[in-house]
Design a protein around this motif. Structure first.
Motif, PDB file in Angstrom:
ATOM      1  N   ASN A   1       0.854  -1.187   0.000  1.00 55.96           N
ATOM      2  CA  ASN A   1       0.000   0.000   0.000  1.00 55.96           C
ATOM      3  C   ASN A   1       0.889   1.236   0.000  1.00 55.96           C
ATOM      4  OD1 ASN A   1      -2.813  -1.329   0.824  1.00 55.96           O
ATOM      5  ND2 ASN A   1      -1.237  -2.242   2.120  1.00 55.96           N
ATOM      6  N   LEU A   2       0.724   2.108  -0.994  1.00 53.59           N
ATOM      7  CA  LEU A   2       1.591   3.267  -1.152  1.00 53.59           C
ATOM      8  C   LEU A   2       0.864   4.563  -0.821  1.00 53.59           C
ATOM      9  CD1 LEU A   2       3.173   1.045  -2.663  1.00 53.59           C
ATOM     10  CD2 LEU A   2       3.783   2.755  -4.380  1.00 53.59           C
ATOM     11  N   ILE A   3       1.568   5.452  -0.112  1.00 55.03           N
ATOM     12  CA  ILE A   3       1.088   6.815   0.125  1.00 55.03           C
ATOM     13  C   ILE A   3       1.948   7.743  -0.717  1.00 55.03           C
ATOM     14  CG2 ILE A   3       0.638   8.606   1.833  1.00 55.03           C
ATOM     15  CD1 ILE A   3       0.828   6.418   4.005  1.00 55.03           C
ATOM     16  N   ILE A   4       1.323   8.513  -1.606  1.00 51.60           N
ATOM     17  CA  ILE A   4       2.079   9.421  -2.461  1.00 51.60           C
ATOM     18  C   ILE A   4       1.499  10.824  -2.371  1.00 51.60           C
ATOM     19  CG2 ILE A   4       2.687   7.546  -4.046  1.00 51.60           C
ATOM     20  CD1 ILE A   4       0.686   8.722  -6.057  1.00 51.60           C
ATOM     21  N   GLY A   5       2.260  11.785  -2.873  1.00 53.24           N
ATOM     22  CA  GLY A   5       1.817  13.178  -2.857  1.00 53.24           C
ATOM     23  C   GLY A   5       3.013  14.104  -2.838  1.00 53.24           C
ATOM     24  N   GLN A   6       2.780  15.362  -3.141  1.00 55.87           N
ATOM     25  CA  GLN A   6       3.847  16.347  -3.155  1.00 55.87           C
ATOM     26  C   GLN A   6       4.339  16.632  -1.745  1.00 55.87           C
ATOM     27  OE1 GLN A   6       1.974  19.640  -5.154  1.00 55.87           O
ATOM     28  NE2 GLN A   6       2.501  18.879  -7.195  1.00 55.87           N
ATOM     29  N   SER A   7       5.511  17.259  -1.651  1.00 55.14           N
ATOM     30  CA  SER A   7       6.024  17.691  -0.353  1.00 55.14           C
ATOM     31  C   SER A   7       4.998  18.613   0.309  1.00 55.14           C
ATOM     32  CB  SER A   7       7.346  18.432  -0.527  1.00 55.14           C
ATOM     33  OG  SER A   7       8.326  17.586  -1.073  1.00 55.14           O
ATOM     34  N   GLY A   8       4.750  18.385   1.589  1.00 55.21           N
ATOM     35  CA  GLY A   8       3.774  19.188   2.302  1.00 55.21           C
ATOM     36  C   GLY A   8       2.349  18.679   2.198  1.00 55.21           C
ATOM     37  N   SER A   9       2.165  17.526   1.568  1.00 57.86           N
ATOM     38  CA  SER A   9       0.810  16.987   1.398  1.00 57.86           C
ATOM     39  C   SER A   9       0.297  16.283   2.649  1.00 57.86           C
ATOM     40  CB  SER A   9       0.777  16.004   0.225  1.00 57.86           C
ATOM     41  OG  SER A   9       1.649  14.900   0.468  1.00 57.86           O
ATOM     42  N   GLY A  10       1.194  15.970   3.592  1.00 54.94           N
ATOM     43  CA  GLY A  10       0.791  15.288   4.824  1.00 54.94           C
ATOM     44  C   GLY A  10       1.221  13.835   4.893  1.00 54.94           C
ATOM     45  N   LYS A  11       2.026  13.361   3.941  1.00 55.54           N
ATOM     46  CA  LYS A  11       2.423  11.948   3.897  1.00 55.54           C
ATOM     47  C   LYS A  11       3.146  11.505   5.169  1.00 55.54           C
ATOM     48  CE  LYS A  11       5.071  11.793   0.271  1.00 55.54           C
ATOM     49  NZ  LYS A  11       5.281  13.245   0.070  1.00 55.54           N
ATOM     50  N   THR A  12       4.151  12.280   5.561  1.00 57.09           N
ATOM     51  CA  THR A  12       4.964  11.879   6.713  1.00 57.09           C
ATOM     52  C   THR A  12       4.160  11.928   8.003  1.00 57.09           C
ATOM     53  OG1 THR A  12       6.994  12.640   5.628  1.00 57.09           O
ATOM     54  CG2 THR A  12       7.051  12.380   8.020  1.00 57.09           C
ATOM     55  N   VAL A  13       3.346  12.958   8.163  1.00 59.56           N
ATOM     56  CA  VAL A  13       2.496  13.050   9.355  1.00 59.56           C
ATOM     57  C   VAL A  13       1.523  11.880   9.395  1.00 59.56           C
ATOM     58  CG1 VAL A  13       0.691  14.416  10.497  1.00 59.56           C
ATOM     59  CG2 VAL A  13       2.715  15.541   9.556  1.00 59.56           C
ATOM     60  N   PHE A  14       0.965  11.532   8.248  1.00 61.61           N
ATOM     61  CA  PHE A  14       0.045  10.397   8.162  1.00 61.61           C
ATOM     62  C   PHE A  14       0.747   9.116   8.591  1.00 61.61           C
ATOM     63  CE2 PHE A  14      -2.765   7.728   5.099  1.00 61.61           C
ATOM     64  CZ  PHE A  14      -3.617   7.399   6.145  1.00 61.61           C
ATOM     65  N   LEU A  15       1.961   8.890   8.078  1.00 58.49           N
ATOM     66  CA  LEU A  15       2.706   7.682   8.428  1.00 58.49           C
ATOM     67  C   LEU A  15       3.008   7.637   9.920  1.00 58.49           C
ATOM     68  CD1 LEU A  15       4.012   5.177   6.999  1.00 58.49           C
ATOM     69  CD2 LEU A  15       6.162   6.443   7.078  1.00 58.49           C
ATOM     70  N   LYS A  16       3.366   8.786  10.499  1.00 59.41           N
ATOM     71  CA  LYS A  16       3.680   8.815  11.928  1.00 59.41           C
ATOM     72  C   LYS A  16       2.435   8.598  12.779  1.00 59.41           C
ATOM     73  CE  LYS A  16       7.957  11.461  11.683  1.00 59.41           C
ATOM     74  NZ  LYS A  16       8.699  12.672  12.101  1.00 59.41           N
ATOM     75  N   CYS A  17       1.270   9.006  12.279  1.00 62.73           N
ATOM     76  CA  CYS A  17       0.016   8.686  12.981  1.00 62.73           C
ATOM     77  C   CYS A  17      -0.216   7.176  12.963  1.00 62.73           C
ATOM     78  CB  CYS A  17      -1.156   9.411  12.334  1.00 62.73           C
ATOM     79  SG  CYS A  17      -1.248  11.190  12.684  1.00 62.73           S
ATOM     80  N   LEU A  18       0.030   6.548  11.815  1.00 62.06           N
ATOM     81  CA  LEU A  18      -0.149   5.102  11.701  1.00 62.06           C
ATOM     82  C   LEU A  18       0.788   4.350  12.643  1.00 62.06           C
ATOM     83  CD1 LEU A  18      -0.413   4.703   7.808  1.00 62.06           C
ATOM     84  CD2 LEU A  18      -2.282   4.693   9.460  1.00 62.06           C
ATOM     85  N   LEU A  19       1.972   4.900  12.853  1.00 66.11           N
ATOM     86  CA  LEU A  19       2.964   4.275  13.734  1.00 66.11           C
ATOM     87  C   LEU A  19       2.690   4.545  15.216  1.00 66.11           C
ATOM     88  CD1 LEU A  19       6.157   5.074  11.676  1.00 66.11           C
ATOM     89  CD2 LEU A  19       5.521   2.788  12.455  1.00 66.11           C
ATOM     90  N   GLY A  20       1.734   5.419  15.499  1.00 65.03           N
ATOM     91  CA  GLY A  20       1.453   5.761  16.891  1.00 65.03           C
ATOM     92  C   GLY A  20       2.379   6.822  17.449  1.00 65.03           C
ATOM     93  N   LEU A  21       3.180   7.470  16.581  1.00 66.00           N
ATOM     94  CA  LEU A  21       4.095   8.512  17.036  1.00 66.00           C
ATOM     95  C   LEU A  21       3.388   9.848  17.216  1.00 66.00           C
ATOM     96  CD1 LEU A  21       7.174   7.658  14.784  1.00 66.00           C
ATOM     97  CD2 LEU A  21       6.769   6.995  17.159  1.00 66.00           C
ATOM     98  N   PHE A  22       2.333  10.084  16.430  1.00 65.73           N
ATOM     99  CA  PHE A  22       1.489  11.263  16.576  1.00 65.73           C
ATOM    100  C   PHE A  22       0.080  10.822  16.949  1.00 65.73           C
ATOM    101  CE2 PHE A  22       4.072  13.865  13.239  1.00 65.73           C
ATOM    102  CZ  PHE A  22       5.005  14.182  14.218  1.00 65.73           C
ATOM    103  N   THR A  23      -0.570  11.609  17.791  1.00 65.50           N
ATOM    104  CA  THR A  23      -1.943  11.311  18.190  1.00 65.50           C
ATOM    105  C   THR A  23      -2.894  12.261  17.465  1.00 65.50           C
ATOM    106  OG1 THR A  23      -1.219  10.624  20.394  1.00 65.50           O
ATOM    107  CG2 THR A  23      -3.560  11.156  20.113  1.00 65.50           C
TER     108      THR A  23
END
Length: 255
Positions: A30-52
Protein backbone atom coordinates in the motif's frame (compact mmCIF):
# COMPACT_ATOMS: atom_id res chain seq x y z
CA UNK A 1 -5.58 -4.72 7.68
CA UNK A 2 -5.38 -1.12 8.82
CA UNK A 3 -8.53 1.00 8.67
CA UNK A 4 -8.38 4.79 8.92
CA UNK A 5 -11.56 6.80 9.53
CA UNK A 6 -11.84 10.60 9.28
CA UNK A 7 -8.34 11.31 10.57
CA UNK A 8 -7.48 14.90 11.55
CA UNK A 9 -4.12 16.11 12.79
CA UNK A 10 -2.99 19.68 13.49
CA UNK A 11 0.08 21.43 14.84
CA UNK A 12 -0.96 24.73 16.35
CA UNK A 13 -2.98 26.57 13.72
CA UNK A 14 -1.72 24.32 10.91
CA UNK A 15 -4.28 21.68 9.95
CA UNK A 16 -2.15 18.95 8.32
CA UNK A 17 -4.54 15.98 7.91
CA UNK A 18 -8.12 16.86 7.04
CA UNK A 19 -10.48 13.92 7.42
CA UNK A 20 -8.45 11.17 5.75
CA UNK A 21 -10.26 7.83 5.44
CA UNK A 22 -8.88 4.70 3.75
CA UNK A 23 -7.84 1.11 4.40
CA UNK A 24 -4.61 -0.76 3.82
CA UNK A 25 -5.00 -4.43 2.91
CA UNK A 26 -3.08 -7.32 4.39
CA UNK A 27 -0.64 -9.06 2.06
CA UNK A 28 -0.43 -6.06 -0.28
CA UNK A 29 1.94 -3.16 -0.86
CA UNK A 30 0.00 0.00 0.00
CA UNK A 31 1.59 3.27 -1.15
CA UNK A 32 1.09 6.81 0.12
CA UNK A 33 2.08 9.42 -2.46
CA UNK A 34 1.82 13.18 -2.86
CA UNK A 35 3.85 16.35 -3.15
CA UNK A 36 6.02 17.69 -0.35
CA UNK A 37 3.77 19.19 2.30
CA UNK A 38 0.81 16.99 1.40
CA UNK A 39 0.79 15.29 4.82
CA UNK A 40 2.42 11.95 3.90
CA UNK A 41 4.96 11.88 6.71
CA UNK A 42 2.50 13.05 9.35
CA UNK A 43 0.05 10.40 8.16
CA UNK A 44 2.71 7.68 8.43
CA UNK A 45 3.68 8.81 11.93
CA UNK A 46 0.02 8.69 12.98
CA UNK A 47 -0.15 5.10 11.70
CA UNK A 48 2.96 4.28 13.73
CA UNK A 49 1.45 5.76 16.89
CA UNK A 50 4.09 8.51 17.04
CA UNK A 51 1.49 11.26 16.58
CA UNK A 52 -1.94 11.31 18.19
CA UNK A 53 -4.74 12.62 15.93
CA UNK A 54 -7.28 15.07 17.35
CA UNK A 55 -10.15 13.35 15.55
CA UNK A 56 -10.77 10.05 13.81
CA UNK A 57 -9.66 6.49 14.44
CA UNK A 58 -7.01 4.04 13.28
CA UNK A 59 -7.83 0.33 13.60
CA UNK A 60 -5.36 -2.54 13.37
CA UNK A 61 -7.04 -5.85 12.57
CA UNK A 62 -10.25 -4.49 14.09
CA UNK A 63 -8.65 -2.95 17.20
CA UNK A 64 -9.01 0.83 17.54
CA UNK A 65 -5.60 2.08 18.67
CA UNK A 66 -6.95 4.84 20.92
CA UNK A 67 -9.15 2.34 22.80
CA UNK A 68 -6.21 0.12 23.79
CA UNK A 69 -4.48 0.35 27.15
CA UNK A 70 -0.89 1.63 27.27
CA UNK A 71 0.36 -1.96 27.55
CA UNK A 72 -1.79 -3.10 24.63
CA UNK A 73 -0.51 -0.18 22.53
CA UNK A 74 3.06 -1.13 23.41
CA UNK A 75 2.40 -4.75 22.46
CA UNK A 76 0.86 -3.63 19.16
CA UNK A 77 3.87 -1.44 18.36
CA UNK A 78 6.07 -4.52 18.76
CA UNK A 79 4.10 -6.03 15.87
CA UNK A 80 5.22 -3.15 13.64
CA UNK A 81 8.41 -3.14 11.59
CA UNK A 82 9.90 0.11 10.27
CA UNK A 83 12.31 0.82 7.42
CA UNK A 84 13.57 4.38 7.80
CA UNK A 85 14.46 6.71 4.94
CA UNK A 86 18.20 6.68 5.69
CA UNK A 87 18.22 3.04 6.88
CA UNK A 88 19.05 4.35 10.43
CA UNK A 89 21.61 1.66 11.16
CA UNK A 90 23.88 1.99 14.19
CA UNK A 91 27.37 2.78 12.91
CA UNK A 92 29.06 1.20 15.93
CA UNK A 93 27.23 -2.13 15.48
CA UNK A 94 27.89 -4.86 12.96
CA UNK A 95 25.22 -5.90 10.47
CA UNK A 96 24.34 -8.86 12.68
CA UNK A 97 24.12 -6.71 15.80
CA UNK A 98 21.89 -4.18 14.01
CA UNK A 99 19.46 -6.93 13.02
CA UNK A 100 19.50 -8.45 16.51
CA UNK A 101 18.84 -5.09 18.20
CA UNK A 102 15.00 -5.31 18.32
CA UNK A 103 15.17 -8.79 19.85
CA UNK A 104 17.63 -7.61 22.48
CA UNK A 105 15.36 -4.67 23.31
CA UNK A 106 12.00 -6.45 23.44
CA UNK A 107 12.60 -10.16 24.08
CA UNK A 108 14.52 -12.45 26.41
CA UNK A 109 15.67 -14.72 23.59
CA UNK A 110 19.00 -16.49 24.08
CA UNK A 111 21.85 -14.91 22.11
CA UNK A 112 22.43 -18.05 20.04
CA UNK A 113 18.77 -18.06 19.01
CA UNK A 114 18.94 -14.35 18.16
CA UNK A 115 21.97 -15.02 15.97
CA UNK A 116 20.13 -17.86 14.23
CA UNK A 117 17.14 -15.61 13.57
CA UNK A 118 19.37 -12.76 12.34
CA UNK A 119 21.11 -15.16 9.97
CA UNK A 120 17.72 -16.38 8.71
CA UNK A 121 16.40 -12.92 7.83
CA UNK A 122 19.73 -11.80 6.37
CA UNK A 123 19.63 -14.78 4.06
CA UNK A 124 16.04 -13.87 3.16
CA UNK A 125 17.12 -10.42 2.00
CA UNK A 126 19.98 -11.98 0.02
CA UNK A 127 22.80 -10.82 2.26
CA UNK A 128 25.57 -13.34 2.89
CA UNK A 129 29.04 -12.91 4.39
CA UNK A 130 28.13 -9.44 5.68
CA UNK A 131 27.30 -10.33 9.28
CA UNK A 132 30.47 -9.01 10.86
CA UNK A 133 30.80 -5.92 8.68
CA UNK A 134 29.88 -2.43 9.82
CA UNK A 135 27.40 -0.23 7.90
CA UNK A 136 30.24 1.96 6.58
CA UNK A 137 31.75 -1.13 4.92
CA UNK A 138 28.73 -1.99 2.77
CA UNK A 139 26.87 -0.23 -0.06
CA UNK A 140 23.71 1.85 0.29
CA UNK A 141 21.64 -0.93 -1.26
CA UNK A 142 23.06 -3.45 1.20
CA UNK A 143 22.35 -1.08 4.08
CA UNK A 144 18.74 -0.87 2.96
CA UNK A 145 18.50 -4.68 2.93
CA UNK A 146 19.92 -4.78 6.46
CA UNK A 147 17.23 -2.28 7.47
CA UNK A 148 14.56 -4.53 5.93
CA UNK A 149 16.01 -7.58 7.72
CA UNK A 150 15.89 -5.70 11.03
CA UNK A 151 12.30 -4.60 10.34
CA UNK A 152 11.08 -8.18 9.82
CA UNK A 153 13.22 -9.97 12.42
CA UNK A 154 10.34 -9.97 14.97
CA UNK A 155 7.78 -11.30 12.44
CA UNK A 156 5.71 -8.08 12.28
CA UNK A 157 2.09 -7.97 11.17
CA UNK A 158 2.61 -4.45 9.85
CA UNK A 159 5.56 -3.08 7.89
CA UNK A 160 6.07 0.66 7.36
CA UNK A 161 8.63 2.05 4.92
CA UNK A 162 9.55 5.74 4.67
CA UNK A 163 11.04 6.54 1.25
CA UNK A 164 12.82 3.15 1.04
CA UNK A 165 14.45 4.04 -2.31
CA UNK A 166 15.88 7.36 -1.20
CA UNK A 167 19.49 7.75 -2.36
CA UNK A 168 19.55 4.53 -4.39
CA UNK A 169 20.32 4.17 -8.08
CA UNK A 170 17.35 3.09 -10.27
CA UNK A 171 18.45 -0.56 -10.59
CA UNK A 172 18.98 -0.99 -6.85
CA UNK A 173 15.70 0.83 -6.14
CA UNK A 174 13.80 -1.71 -8.25
CA UNK A 175 15.50 -4.58 -6.38
CA UNK A 176 14.44 -3.07 -3.03
CA UNK A 177 10.87 -2.55 -4.28
CA UNK A 178 10.65 -6.16 -5.44
CA UNK A 179 12.13 -7.43 -2.17
CA UNK A 180 9.58 -5.50 -0.10
CA UNK A 181 6.74 -6.85 -2.26
CA UNK A 182 8.03 -10.43 -2.02
CA UNK A 183 8.30 -10.24 1.76
CA UNK A 184 4.84 -8.67 2.01
CA UNK A 185 3.26 -11.53 0.07
CA UNK A 186 5.38 -14.29 1.63
CA UNK A 187 4.61 -13.32 5.24
CA UNK A 188 1.15 -11.82 4.54
CA UNK A 189 2.12 -8.47 6.07
CA UNK A 190 0.16 -5.23 5.85
CA UNK A 191 2.80 -3.02 4.23
CA UNK A 192 2.50 0.78 3.97
CA UNK A 193 5.11 2.70 1.95
CA UNK A 194 5.54 6.45 1.96
CA UNK A 195 7.14 7.39 -1.39
CA UNK A 196 7.49 10.05 -4.06
CA UNK A 197 9.06 7.56 -6.51
CA UNK A 198 6.75 6.97 -9.46
CA UNK A 199 8.85 3.96 -10.47
CA UNK A 200 7.74 2.35 -7.20
CA UNK A 201 4.13 3.15 -8.09
CA UNK A 202 4.56 1.40 -11.44
CA UNK A 203 6.37 -1.59 -9.94
CA UNK A 204 4.49 -2.40 -6.73
CA UNK A 205 1.49 -0.04 -6.37
CA UNK A 206 -1.21 -2.56 -5.47
CA UNK A 207 -3.05 0.14 -3.49
CA UNK A 208 -2.20 3.83 -3.84
CA UNK A 209 -3.45 6.69 -1.68
CA UNK A 210 -2.76 10.16 -3.09
CA UNK A 211 -2.76 13.01 -0.59
CA UNK A 212 -3.05 16.68 -1.48
CA UNK A 213 -2.90 19.43 1.15
CA UNK A 214 -3.99 17.01 3.86
CA UNK A 215 -6.94 15.53 1.96
CA UNK A 216 -7.21 12.11 0.36
CA UNK A 217 -7.52 13.27 -3.22
CA UNK A 218 -7.61 9.83 -4.87
CA UNK A 219 -7.01 6.12 -4.29
CA UNK A 220 -6.72 3.13 -6.59
CA UNK A 221 -4.23 0.70 -8.19
CA UNK A 222 -1.17 1.24 -10.35
CA UNK A 223 -3.23 0.56 -13.47
CA UNK A 224 -6.07 2.82 -12.43
CA UNK A 225 -3.74 5.75 -11.74
CA UNK A 226 -2.88 5.91 -15.44
CA UNK A 227 -6.55 6.05 -16.39
CA UNK A 228 -7.82 8.64 -13.93
CA UNK A 229 -9.02 12.05 -15.07
CA UNK A 230 -8.34 13.60 -11.65
CA UNK A 231 -6.26 16.68 -12.54
CA UNK A 232 -4.34 16.80 -9.25
CA UNK A 233 -3.24 13.19 -9.76
CA UNK A 234 -2.34 13.61 -13.43
CA UNK A 235 -0.37 16.79 -12.69
CA UNK A 236 1.63 14.90 -10.06
CA UNK A 237 2.12 11.67 -12.01
CA UNK A 238 2.85 13.14 -15.41
CA UNK A 239 5.31 15.81 -14.41
CA UNK A 240 7.93 13.97 -16.48
CA UNK A 241 7.95 13.14 -20.19
CA UNK A 242 8.40 9.43 -19.40
CA UNK A 243 5.09 9.15 -17.57
CA UNK A 244 3.31 11.27 -20.16
CA UNK A 245 4.32 8.61 -22.69
CA UNK A 246 3.14 5.83 -20.36
CA UNK A 247 -0.25 7.55 -19.96
CA UNK A 248 -0.59 7.85 -23.73
CA UNK A 249 0.05 4.11 -24.04
CA UNK A 250 -2.76 3.38 -21.58
CA UNK A 251 -5.13 5.75 -23.41
CA UNK A 252 -4.35 4.02 -26.71
CA UNK A 253 -4.94 0.60 -25.11
CA UNK A 254 -8.32 1.75 -23.76
CA UNK A 255 -9.35 3.04 -27.18
Amino acid sequence: MIEVNELHKSFGDTHVLKGVSTCFDQGKTNLIIGQSGSGKTVFLKCLLGLFTPEEGTISYSGQIYADLTSREQRDLRQEMGMVFQGSALFDSMTVEENVMFPMEMFTKTAKSDMQDRANEVLQRVNLVDAHKKFPSEISGGMQKRVAIARAIVMNPKYLFCDEPNSGLDPKTAILIDNLIQEITEEFNITTVINTHDMNSVMEIGEKIVFLKQGHKEWEGTKREIFKTDNKAVTDFVYSSELFKKVRQMYIEERN
